[in-house]
Design an enzyme around this catalytic site. Sequence first.
Site, PDB file in Angstrom:
ATOM      1  N   ARG A  20       0.828  -1.214   0.000  1.00  0.00           N
ATOM      2  CA  ARG A  20       0.000   0.000   0.000  1.00  0.00           C
ATOM      3  C   ARG A  20       0.858   1.258   0.000  1.00  0.00           C
ATOM      4  O   ARG A  20       0.547   2.227  -0.694  1.00  0.00           O
ATOM      5  CB  ARG A  20      -0.939   0.007   1.210  1.00  0.00           C
ATOM      6  N   ASN A  38      -6.132  -2.830   2.362  1.00  0.00           N
ATOM      7  CA  ASN A  38      -6.087  -4.289   2.496  1.00  0.00           C
ATOM      8  C   ASN A  38      -7.512  -4.818   2.612  1.00  0.00           C
ATOM      9  O   ASN A  38      -8.339  -4.244   3.316  1.00  0.00           O
ATOM     10  CB  ASN A  38      -5.307  -4.711   3.740  1.00  0.00           C
TER      11      ASN A  38
END
Length: 92
Positions: A20, A38
């Site tokens: 990320r 996520n």
Amino acid sequence: MTQVCIAAYVYGVVQGVGFRYSTQHQATALGLTGYACNLDDGSVEVVACGERPQVDKLVEWLKQGGPRSARVDRVLVEPQGVAEYQGFNIRY
């Protein structure tokens, strides 16, 4: 140019490897807005909005495997309605 938004679902070893954060860095460098998050199934959702060529560059980067610490098995890309985001964020 026209703004577009996509949602990309990235599968493989993409959680716990800085995916990320690397995506945020890449998207910000491309001038995109959106987020990376996520998901419970072990994948990462990436929503990116901006000019079509820049969004395409991010999708290509995702498909090429993202950061070196990750292993991307597949990327599903879906068009999204254009939305307004403030920067490119990481969602928890």
